[in-house]
Design an enzyme around this catalytic site. Structure first.
Site, PDB file in Angstrom:
ATOM      1  N   ASP A  31       0.853  -1.189   0.000  1.00  0.00           N
ATOM      2  CA  ASP A  31       0.000   0.000   0.000  1.00  0.00           C
ATOM      3  C   ASP A  31       0.891   1.242   0.000  1.00  0.00           C
ATOM      4  O   ASP A  31       1.901   1.297   0.697  1.00  0.00           O
ATOM      5  CB  ASP A  31      -0.924   0.000   1.219  1.00  0.00           C
ATOM      6  CG  ASP A  31      -2.052   1.003   1.083  1.00  0.00           C
ATOM      7  OD1 ASP A  31      -3.218   0.574   0.956  1.00  0.00           O
ATOM      8  OD2 ASP A  31      -1.788   2.233   1.090  1.00  0.00           O
ATOM      9  N   ILE A  32       0.536   2.225  -0.817  1.00  0.00           N
ATOM     10  CA  ILE A  32       1.358   3.429  -0.967  1.00  0.00           C
ATOM     11  C   ILE A  32       1.351   4.282   0.307  1.00  0.00           C
ATOM     12  O   ILE A  32       2.287   5.053   0.540  1.00  0.00           O
ATOM     13  CB  ILE A  32       0.877   4.241  -2.206  1.00  0.00           C
ATOM     14  CG1 ILE A  32       2.002   5.067  -2.779  1.00  0.00           C
ATOM     15  CG2 ILE A  32      -0.351   5.069  -1.921  1.00  0.00           C
ATOM     16  CD1 ILE A  32       1.731   5.590  -4.188  1.00  0.00           C
ATOM     17  N   ASN A  88     -12.892  -2.768   2.660  1.00  0.00           N
ATOM     18  CA  ASN A  88     -13.747  -1.601   2.875  1.00  0.00           C
ATOM     19  C   ASN A  88     -14.754  -1.572   1.738  1.00  0.00           C
ATOM     20  O   ASN A  88     -14.382  -1.704   0.568  1.00  0.00           O
ATOM     21  CB  ASN A  88     -12.911  -0.320   2.889  1.00  0.00           C
ATOM     22  CG  ASN A  88     -11.997  -0.268   4.098  1.00  0.00           C
ATOM     23  OD1 ASN A  88     -12.362  -0.728   5.177  1.00  0.00           O
ATOM     24  ND2 ASN A  88     -10.815   0.274   3.924  1.00  0.00           N
ATOM     25  N   HIS A 101     -10.313  -4.912  -3.373  1.00  0.00           N
ATOM     26  CA  HIS A 101      -8.958  -5.129  -2.843  1.00  0.00           C
ATOM     27  C   HIS A 101      -9.056  -5.562  -1.397  1.00  0.00           C
ATOM     28  O   HIS A 101      -9.850  -5.045  -0.626  1.00  0.00           O
ATOM     29  CB  HIS A 101      -8.095  -3.871  -2.978  1.00  0.00           C
ATOM     30  CG  HIS A 101      -8.736  -2.622  -2.470  1.00  0.00           C
ATOM     31  ND1 HIS A 101      -9.699  -1.937  -3.176  1.00  0.00           N
ATOM     32  CD2 HIS A 101      -8.568  -1.945  -1.321  1.00  0.00           C
ATOM     33  CE1 HIS A 101     -10.094  -0.882  -2.487  1.00  0.00           C
ATOM     34  NE2 HIS A 101      -9.435  -0.871  -1.340  1.00  0.00           N
ATOM     35  N   HIS A 103      -7.189  -5.731   2.085  1.00  0.00           N
ATOM     36  CA  HIS A 103      -6.089  -5.169   2.872  1.00  0.00           C
ATOM     37  C   HIS A 103      -5.545  -6.252   3.810  1.00  0.00           C
ATOM     38  O   HIS A 103      -6.315  -6.843   4.572  1.00  0.00           O
ATOM     39  CB  HIS A 103      -6.571  -4.024   3.769  1.00  0.00           C
ATOM     40  CG  HIS A 103      -7.007  -2.777   3.076  1.00  0.00           C
ATOM     41  ND1 HIS A 103      -6.198  -1.668   2.960  1.00  0.00           N
ATOM     42  CD2 HIS A 103      -8.179  -2.453   2.478  1.00  0.00           C
ATOM     43  CE1 HIS A 103      -6.861  -0.702   2.331  1.00  0.00           C
ATOM     44  NE2 HIS A 103      -8.061  -1.150   2.031  1.00  0.00           N
TER      45      HIS A 103
END
Ligand code: AMP
Ligand code: ZN
Length: 115
Positions: A31-32, A88, A101, A103
């Protein structure tokens, strides 16, 4: 595939990402903006906007996503301490990218209930 979807572009390697796993079906990358010492995203190749759009046919692909997340948790040695897997879904849950996606979060104690 959606032309202007950020995660479709990452899957197609049109946008760089720190990939940690790739096969024909899923890609995992850092993750950025990590919110935990381990924060990896696992995405499917297929453009599915959110979990709410999943169908029974997506079952094997979803299992693959969890399997990849578990394997990364093993590699990062957070499997014993524990980790959180989160989808989410929708605006109130804080979804910001509308391509499914998963997490993978770990390496610190997680609060509950989440903020
Ligand atoms: P969500 O808010 O659940 O939709 O999660 C989207 C996640 O994507 C956030 O944690 C972002 O930090 C992450 N993100 C956004 N753009 C990128 C990118 N170019 N590379 C890696 N992660 C990204
Ligand atoms: Zn997409």
């Amino acid at each position: 595939m959606a032309e202007d979807c950020l995660f479709c572009k990452i899957f197609r390697r049109e946008i760089p990402a720190k990939e940690v796993f790739r096969d024909e079906e899923v890609v995992a990358f850092e993750d950025i903006r990590p919110v935990a010492p381990v924060h990896v995203l696992v995405i499917p190749k297929e453009h599915i906007p959110s979990v709410h759009d999943l169908t029974p046919a997506h079952g094997p692909m979803l299992a693959r996503m969890f399997q990849v997340a578990n394997r990364i948790a093993d590699e990062r040695k957070i499997d014993r301490e524990g980790y959180r897997l989160t989808f989410n879904t929708g605006p109130q849950a804080g979804q910001s990218v509308y391509h499914v996606h998963l997490h993978l979060l770990g390496g610190r104690t997680m609060g509950w209930p989440p903020g």
